[in-house]
Motif scaffolding. Structure first.
Motif, PDB file in Angstrom:
ATOM      1  N   GLU A 954      20.873  44.406 -12.875  1.00  0.00           N
ATOM      2  CA  GLU A 954      19.932  43.778 -11.950  1.00  0.00           C
ATOM      3  C   GLU A 954      18.922  42.900 -12.688  1.00  0.00           C
ATOM      4  O   GLU A 954      18.600  41.797 -12.245  1.00  0.00           O
ATOM      5  N   ILE A 955      18.441  43.384 -13.833  1.00  0.00           N
ATOM      6  CA  ILE A 955      17.504  42.582 -14.646  1.00  0.00           C
ATOM      7  C   ILE A 955      18.193  41.312 -15.138  1.00  0.00           C
ATOM      8  O   ILE A 955      17.628  40.206 -15.083  1.00  0.00           O
ATOM      9  N   HIS A 956      19.444  41.482 -15.588  1.00  0.00           N
ATOM     10  CA  HIS A 956      20.198  40.327 -16.089  1.00  0.00           C
ATOM     11  C   HIS A 956      20.456  39.316 -14.972  1.00  0.00           C
ATOM     12  O   HIS A 956      20.346  38.092 -15.188  1.00  0.00           O
ATOM     13  N   LEU A 957      20.776  39.809 -13.786  1.00  0.00           N
ATOM     14  CA  LEU A 957      20.995  38.919 -12.642  1.00  0.00           C
ATOM     15  C   LEU A 957      19.755  38.085 -12.363  1.00  0.00           C
ATOM     16  O   LEU A 957      19.848  36.878 -12.093  1.00  0.00           O
ATOM     17  N   GLU A 958      18.606  38.698 -12.407  1.00  0.00           N
ATOM     18  CA  GLU A 958      17.357  37.976 -12.155  1.00  0.00           C
ATOM     19  C   GLU A 958      17.130  36.902 -13.216  1.00  0.00           C
ATOM     20  O   GLU A 958      16.730  35.770 -12.914  1.00  0.00           O
ATOM     21  N   GLN A 959      17.406  37.264 -14.454  1.00  0.00           N
ATOM     22  CA  GLN A 959      17.210  36.291 -15.544  1.00  0.00           C
ATOM     23  C   GLN A 959      18.188  35.121 -15.409  1.00  0.00           C
ATOM     24  O   GLN A 959      17.800  33.953 -15.583  1.00  0.00           O
ATOM     25  N   VAL A 960      19.430  35.416 -15.089  1.00  0.00           N
ATOM     26  CA  VAL A 960      20.439  34.362 -14.925  1.00  0.00           C
ATOM     27  C   VAL A 960      20.064  33.448 -13.762  1.00  0.00           C
ATOM     28  O   VAL A 960      20.168  32.209 -13.853  1.00  0.00           O
ATOM     29  N   ALA A 961      19.626  34.040 -12.664  1.00  0.00           N
ATOM     30  CA  ALA A 961      19.245  33.239 -11.497  1.00  0.00           C
ATOM     31  C   ALA A 961      18.085  32.312 -11.829  1.00  0.00           C
ATOM     32  O   ALA A 961      18.071  31.146 -11.406  1.00  0.00           O
ATOM     33  N   LYS A 962      17.119  32.806 -12.569  1.00  0.00           N
ATOM     34  CA  LYS A 962      15.990  31.945 -12.963  1.00  0.00           C
ATOM     35  C   LYS A 962      16.463  30.797 -13.844  1.00  0.00           C
ATOM     36  O   LYS A 962      16.004  29.649 -13.706  1.00  0.00           O
ATOM     37  N   THR A 963      17.397  31.091 -14.732  1.00  0.00           N
ATOM     38  CA  THR A 963      17.921  30.047 -15.621  1.00  0.00           C
ATOM     39  C   THR A 963      18.667  28.984 -14.819  1.00  0.00           C
ATOM     40  O   THR A 963      18.492  27.774 -15.026  1.00  0.00           O
ATOM     41  N   VAL A 964      19.524  29.435 -13.876  1.00  0.00           N
ATOM     42  CA  VAL A 964      20.284  28.481 -13.060  1.00  0.00           C
ATOM     43  C   VAL A 964      19.346  27.634 -12.218  1.00  0.00           C
ATOM     44  O   VAL A 964      19.504  26.403 -12.132  1.00  0.00           O
ATOM     45  N   ARG A 965      18.358  28.276 -11.595  1.00  0.00           N
ATOM     46  CA  ARG A 965      17.434  27.497 -10.762  1.00  0.00           C
ATOM     47  C   ARG A 965      16.657  26.491 -11.611  1.00  0.00           C
ATOM     48  O   ARG A 965      16.407  25.354 -11.188  1.00  0.00           O
ATOM     49  N   LYS A 966      16.291  26.882 -12.797  1.00  0.00           N
ATOM     50  CA  LYS A 966      15.572  25.960 -13.693  1.00  0.00           C
ATOM     51  C   LYS A 966      16.430  24.740 -14.000  1.00  0.00           C
ATOM     52  O   LYS A 966      15.963  23.593 -13.914  1.00  0.00           O
ATOM     53  N   HIS A 967      17.716  24.966 -14.307  1.00  0.00           N
ATOM     54  CA  HIS A 967      18.611  23.843 -14.604  1.00  0.00           C
ATOM     55  C   HIS A 967      18.882  23.022 -13.346  1.00  0.00           C
ATOM     56  O   HIS A 967      18.981  21.785 -13.425  1.00  0.00           O
ATOM     57  N   PHE A 968      19.025  23.684 -12.215  1.00  0.00           N
ATOM     58  CA  PHE A 968      19.257  22.970 -10.953  1.00  0.00           C
ATOM     59  C   PHE A 968      18.112  21.992 -10.686  1.00  0.00           C
ATOM     60  O   PHE A 968      18.331  20.794 -10.410  1.00  0.00           O
ATOM     61  N   ASP A 969      16.903  22.495 -10.774  1.00  0.00           N
ATOM     62  CA  ASP A 969      15.740  21.636 -10.510  1.00  0.00           C
ATOM     63  C   ASP A 969      15.652  20.502 -11.534  1.00  0.00           C
ATOM     64  O   ASP A 969      15.443  19.321 -11.181  1.00  0.00           O
ATOM     65  N   ALA A 970      15.842  20.828 -12.804  1.00  0.00           N
ATOM     66  CA  ALA A 970      15.672  19.837 -13.864  1.00  0.00           C
ATOM     67  C   ALA A 970      16.731  18.741 -13.776  1.00  0.00           C
ATOM     68  O   ALA A 970      16.413  17.537 -13.874  1.00  0.00           O
ATOM     69  N   LEU A 971      17.996  19.123 -13.571  1.00  0.00           N
ATOM     70  CA  LEU A 971      19.070  18.143 -13.568  1.00  0.00           C
ATOM     71  C   LEU A 971      18.976  17.199 -12.373  1.00  0.00           C
ATOM     72  O   LEU A 971      19.199  15.984 -12.502  1.00  0.00           O
ATOM     73  N   LEU A 972      18.641  17.717 -11.211  1.00  0.00           N
ATOM     74  CA  LEU A 972      18.573  16.856 -10.038  1.00  0.00           C
ATOM     75  C   LEU A 972      17.304  16.009 -10.040  1.00  0.00           C
ATOM     76  O   LEU A 972      17.321  14.852  -9.581  1.00  0.00           O
ATOM     77  N   ARG A 973      16.200  16.550 -10.550  1.00  0.00           N
ATOM     78  CA  ARG A 973      14.990  15.719 -10.678  1.00  0.00           C
ATOM     79  C   ARG A 973      15.253  14.574 -11.657  1.00  0.00           C
ATOM     80  O   ARG A 973      14.836  13.428 -11.437  1.00  0.00           O
ATOM     81  N   GLN A 974      15.956  14.913 -12.721  1.00  0.00           N
ATOM     82  CA  GLN A 974      16.302  13.897 -13.716  1.00  0.00           C
ATOM     83  C   GLN A 974      17.165  12.801 -13.091  1.00  0.00           C
ATOM     84  O   GLN A 974      16.974  11.608 -13.338  1.00  0.00           O
ATOM     85  N   ALA A 975      18.127  13.209 -12.226  1.00  0.00           N
ATOM     86  CA  ALA A 975      19.002  12.242 -11.573  1.00  0.00           C
ATOM     87  C   ALA A 975      18.212  11.329 -10.655  1.00  0.00           C
ATOM     88  O   ALA A 975      18.497  10.128 -10.563  1.00  0.00           O
ATOM     89  N   MET A 976      17.234  11.904  -9.968  1.00  0.00           N
ATOM     90  CA  MET A 976      16.413  11.071  -9.073  1.00  0.00           C
ATOM     91  C   MET A 976      15.550  10.105  -9.876  1.00  0.00           C
ATOM     92  O   MET A 976      15.344   8.955  -9.476  1.00  0.00           O
ATOM     93  N   ARG A 977      15.068  10.523 -11.052  1.00  0.00           N
ATOM     94  CA  ARG A 977      14.208   9.655 -11.857  1.00  0.00           C
ATOM     95  C   ARG A 977      15.003   8.520 -12.492  1.00  0.00           C
ATOM     96  O   ARG A 977      14.568   7.376 -12.533  1.00  0.00           O
ATOM     97  N   LYS A 978      16.201   8.851 -12.950  1.00  0.00           N
ATOM     98  CA  LYS A 978      17.024   7.850 -13.627  1.00  0.00           C
ATOM     99  C   LYS A 978      17.371   6.710 -12.694  1.00  0.00           C
ATOM    100  O   LYS A 978      17.510   5.573 -13.090  1.00  0.00           O
ATOM    101  N   ALA A 979      17.546   7.060 -11.427  1.00  0.00           N
ATOM    102  CA  ALA A 979      17.897   6.023 -10.470  1.00  0.00           C
ATOM    103  C   ALA A 979      16.718   5.113 -10.269  1.00  0.00           C
ATOM    104  O   ALA A 979      16.871   3.952  -9.946  1.00  0.00           O
TER     105      ALA A 979
END
Length: 979
Positions: A954-979
């Motif tokens: 359960e602890i690992h799941l929480e950590q993985v989810a935070k990591t995925v959400r961090k990358h999700f936000d960063a990658l899509l924000r980056q895509a919007m900025r690049k455009a």
């Protein structure tokens, strides 16, 4: 015969002499009030007074009766005791034919006369005037007299009401068709002082007394119920005998009175080992005695097997194992020891004799008797036992039976346990004639040890059943105390319920346990099963699921043999029952799916498409009927979904491989169902000129990530010649209508519930225009819609589209068309913005239920899928060929979009989610609740996550989810900025 008080009475010593003197004084008062002058005079006789004084003090039961009814012993002043007993029995017999007799008056009379006989027999026993066999013989005769009196009354009553027609009302039992068998100690003339009476009631349907054979079961069952009430109900006068009818065939599902033919069929086809032993003592005691003798004669080959073939020897060894487990019922002790069931007790002597009889009685009729001591002598004559064993066991049998009687004389209770307190223990010792409790203890221990030694020698060669776990005895219909204790120690919360379930197996009520061989195999397997289920966290729940499996099995020998010889498979079955309620439910409803496990190569072969296709072709055979084809598909799909799941559960394949296998199976099922539907539809409606059909797999089917419980998302596309106006069949249809109707038929074929279940639940909402659009779409309309009108989310869904079935040329065309649509230029910033907004909307409208909701939680599966879909739509995937698999896309993200380390973390997250979600969907029908997980399921989750305990998962799941959400936000924000 001498008068009772003129004989030499065995001296008894009261515990409290002062109390004894007071009680004697009370008896004198009662004698005066009851006007018993002869007894009053006898009380002046010192030996008589001393004996009665001790009896009154030592036995509260006898005291209560004698103080209330001193006239019982008044008769002994002028009538010999045996003669008085004969008079009482005659009065009992006459009670059912006296003028104006009713059920109520009969019940009162039987209770009074039984009480008198009871007291007289006890006095003779305590006085040493009766030997053990005489005591049990008189007690048995008393019981028979009471049973026959009640039976005669009930037969006459039934005759008067027209339920039956007796050949001779003066002799109602003759030819009446109502057979009452005495079992156990009643049948063997060995009844104990406060015994229940074991009866089995049969109906001779050929009897002239029976008018309508169809009504006889109800009629005689009602009479039997009344018989039990007359004998057993407690009234102001007490009771006559407690009655036990549970020795009849399969007591949980049969009437109280069973037709002879049905009973014979049961014993010949489903009779159990312990029932053979029980029938040794069977004897007609009331009703149609002659018919009862004929029944027992017909049963003789079942009880007494002439030739000791392998099966017969195995039967006897089975009895030995079950009996041998009784040795676990406590160590040899004195206080609190069970004289009947405990080590070195009465039961061991009885079974010692009965097992020898079962082995030898088929060839030597003289060994078929029912009385224990007599049969010890016969066995010695035939050299089956030594003279020393005969003498030692015969003497100890009498000694232990005497102790049993005295325990029961204290309060007229059916108990076999020596008192633990000092006074109670001394009371039994004094009634046995011992002045000191220590001397009684010494002789008692010596008797138990002697019996135990002979008993142990008899079973030296018998395999141990209870050596590791303790008692495991499921014979009869009464819970064995030691077995209940063993089951509790094994981890079962409701041991009595578990005993009842296992007895159901032994009664052969299920098809899988009807044959003697199947029951024998299951008996051998039971200890291992119980041990394995006991090691789970909810043993009761797991065993009950296994019971449901047994109910549905058409046969059991093959499975029981396989489990017996294959411990890993047994472990897997226990794992299913304890950790995977969804799989257990599938097996329960469709036990045939388990057949696939009989293939020893099941775990060695991977469920590839080629493997599944080869077996499907073989399974379908030459079947051409439409419904037959669909049913065969349903059966095949259910079995192979189960087998893929079993491979996943056992660790033979991982979650990703399971997803591909589930998807390959679905592809094949859809393809075969489509072909069958097209052929069947064409019979009536013909074909459309140039008509072709293609099915696009969407969602997890398209990405080859199906789970055990997934729906399938489909889009049906078609094409035809431009000038085609109608189909060419008997009932012509326009092309659009033709393919809509055909698609509806396909949906029904895939998702309609039948006796063989459902192939798949189908979702068509991803088609153009969703639920508002037609269920079938022309390829031109599809291409036009996707290029001009589709929303971003529809193109995202299209990234997972994969042609799965249909016309080969159309499949290739659609594949290239999808590739072309996805390759269209897009505004990456707008697409990223649409993806972010869509994710936020889902998060708002469908918030995650808990941290195990890996699909909806922030940083969960949807985040990963949306990232992969965005990358596919915007050209941020570095592959030569388009892939629909989420993990494959994440593994090949362009470096300009995501750093390799980010890509690796996203892939690792997806693999973790895949392993866990595949396990969850395989095992559960609902959601994961951390505080109420099925037993063993937590271990599966830990294995899937490769972590030692659920908390860390359960602890690992929480950590993985935070990591995925961090990358999700960063990658899509980056895509919007690049455009």
């Amino acid at each position: 015969m001498k008068l009772f008080f003129t004989q030499k009475l065995k001296p008894l010593i009261p515990i409290n002499t002062a109390m004894a003197a007071e009680l004697l004084a009370d008896l004198r008062d009662s004698v005066v009030q009851a006007d018993c002058p002869k007894l009053a005079k006898q009380l002046d006789n010192q030996p008589s007074a001393a004996f009665l004084c001790a009896v009154l003090e030592l036995s509260p039961f006898l005291r209560e009766v004698l103080l209330r009814r001193p006239g019982i012993i008044e008769t002994l002043c002028e009538t010999p005791l045996e003669a008085r007993l004969e008079q009482v029995f005659s009065e009992i017999s006459a009670s059912s034919i006296s003028d104006g007799v009713t059920e109520t008056t009969l019940m009162a009379a039987l209770r009074r006369m039984k009480q008198e006989a009871h007291v007289l027999i006890a006095l003779a026993d305590l006085a040493g005037l009766f030997e053990t066999a005489q005591t049990t013989g008189w007690l048995t005769r008393m019981a028979e007299a009471c049973i026959r009196a009640a039976v005669c009354f009930l037969l006459r009553d039934a005759d008067e009401s027209g339920k039956i027609k007796l050949p001779d009302r003066a002799k109602p039992e003759t030819g009446c068709g109502w057979i009452v068998l005495g079992m156990g100690k009643l049948g063997a003339h060995e009844l104990n002082y406060s015994s229940d009476i074991d009866l089995i009631v049969f109906i001779d349907e050929t009897s002239k007394a029976i008018g309508d054979p169809l009504d006889c079961v109800e009629t005689f069952s009602r009479l039997t119920r009344r018989l039990v009430r007359i004998l057993q109900d407690r009234t102001a006068d007490g009771y006559v005998f407690r009655v036990d009818l549970r020795l009849r065939p399969d007591p949980g599902s049969t009437p109280l009175a069973i037709p002879v033919e049905a009973a014979l069929n049961y014993y010949e086809g489903r009779g159990q080992n312990w029932e053979r032993a029980a029938m040794i003592k069977a004897r007609p005691v009331a009703g149609d005695i002659e018919a009862g003798r004929k029944v027992l004669a017909e049963l003789a080959p079942y009880v007494w097997r002439k030739y000791l073939d392998y099966a017969a020897i195995a039967d006897v060894h089975s009895i030995k194992r079950q009996i041998h487990a009784h040795r676990g019922l406590g160590d040899i002790a004195v206080r609190g020891h069970n004289v009947k069931l405990g080590r070195g007790g009465i039961r061991e002597i009885e079974f010692f004799v009965q097992t020898q009889q079962l082995i030898a009685g088929g060839r030597f009729p003289e060994l078929r008797g029912s009385q224990t001591v007599a049969m010890l002598g016969r066995l010695a004559e035939r050299a089956w036992i030594t003279p020393d064993a005969r003498d030692a066991l015969g003497q100890r049998y009498a000694f232990l039976r005497d102790i049993e009687h005295r325990i029961q004389m204290i309060a007229d209770e059916q108990t076999h346990v020596l008192p633990e307190d000092d006074e109670g223990f001394l009371r039994v010792a004094r009634m046995m004639g011992y002045a000191k409790a220590e001397d009684f203890s010494k002789d008692f221990l010596a008797a138990l040890a002697t019996v135990e030694n002979h008993y142990a020698a008899l079973f030296e060669q018998a395999p141990e059943l209870g050596s590791e776990t303790g008692n495991l005895v499921f014979t009869g219909d009464v819970d064995d105390p030691g077995t209940l204790e063993t089951l509790s120690k094994l981890g079962f919360q409701r041991p009595s319920d578990i005993c009842r379930v296992i007895r159901t197996w032994h009664f052969g009520r299920y098809r899988a346990t009807r044959s003697a061989e199947a029951r024998g195999r299951l008996t051998e397997l039971t200890p291992a099963l119980l041990k394995a289920f006991g090691e789970t966290k909810r043993a009761d729940e797991a065993l009950l699921r296994f019971d449901e499996l047994l109910k549905g099995l058409p046969a059991g020998i093959q499975l029981f043999s396989l489990l017996q010889s294959n411990p890993p498979l047994l472990g897997l079955l226990v794992l299913i029952m304890s950790a995977a309620p969804r799989l257990a439910d599938i097996i329960t409803r469709k036990p045939h799916v388990f057949d696939g496990l009989l293939d020893p190569a099941i775990f060695a072969e991977m469920p590839t498409r080629a493997y599944l296709e080869e077996r499907l072709e073989s399974f379908l055979g030459n079947g051409r009927l439409y419904e037959d084809i669909l049913d065969r598909l349903r059966i095949f799909a259910a079995e192979h979904r189960f087998l893929i799941g079993i491979r996943l559960l056992s660790g033979a394949i991982d979650g990703q491989r399971a997803g591909r296998a589930f998807s390959d199976l679905a592809d094949l099922m859809i393809g075969k169902a489509l072909a069958a539907v097209l052929e069947e539809f064409g019979r009536r409606h013909g074909t459309v000129a140039g008509g072709r059909v293609c099915i696009l797999g969407m969602g997890k089917l398209g990405s080859r990530e199906l789970t055990a419980g997934s729906d399938i998302d489909l889009i049906l596309l078609y094409d035809h010649d431009e000038d085609a106006e109608e189909s060419d069949g008997e009932k012509q249809l326009a092309p659009s209508q033709y393919y809509i109707r055909m698609t509806q038929r396909l949906i029904a074929a895939l998702s309609a519930p039948t006796a063989e279940g459902v192939l798949y639940e189908v979702d068509l909402r991803l088609r153009p225009s969703g639920n508002k659009g037609p269920v079938a779409t022309h390829i031109a309309a599809f291409g036009k819609y996707q290029r001009k009108d589709a929303w971003t989310w529809e193109h995202m869904a299209l990234t997972r589209a994969r042609p799965v079935a249909g016309d080969e040329t159309l499949l290739a065309h659609i594949a290239s068309e999808v590739d072309a649509i996805l390759a269209l230029p897009r505004d990456a910033a707008k697409t990223a913005k649409d993806v972010v907004e869509m994710r936020a909307l889902i998060e708002k409208e469908k918030p995650p239920r808990n941290l195990w909701d890996m699909k909806l939680k922030p940083g969960g599966i949807i985040d990963l899928e949306f990232l992969a879909q965005f990358a596919a739509l915007t050209g941020n995937v570095e592959t030569k060929r388009r892939s629909t698999a989420t993990e494959d896309i994440l593994a090949h993200l362009s470096h300009s979009f995501a750093e390799p380390s980010v890509s690796d973390e996203l892939v690792d997250a997806h693999r973790l989610y895949t392993r866990l979600s595949q396990t969850i969907r395989l095992c559960l029908t609902g959601e994961v609740e951390s505080d109420d997980l099925p037993p063993g399921f937590a271990d599966l989750l830990c294995r899937a996550a490769d972590l030692p305990d659920l908390q860390r998962v359960e602890i690992h799941l929480e950590q993985v989810a935070k990591t995925v959400r961090k990358h999700f936000d960063a990658l899509l924000r980056q895509a919007m900025r690049k455009a």
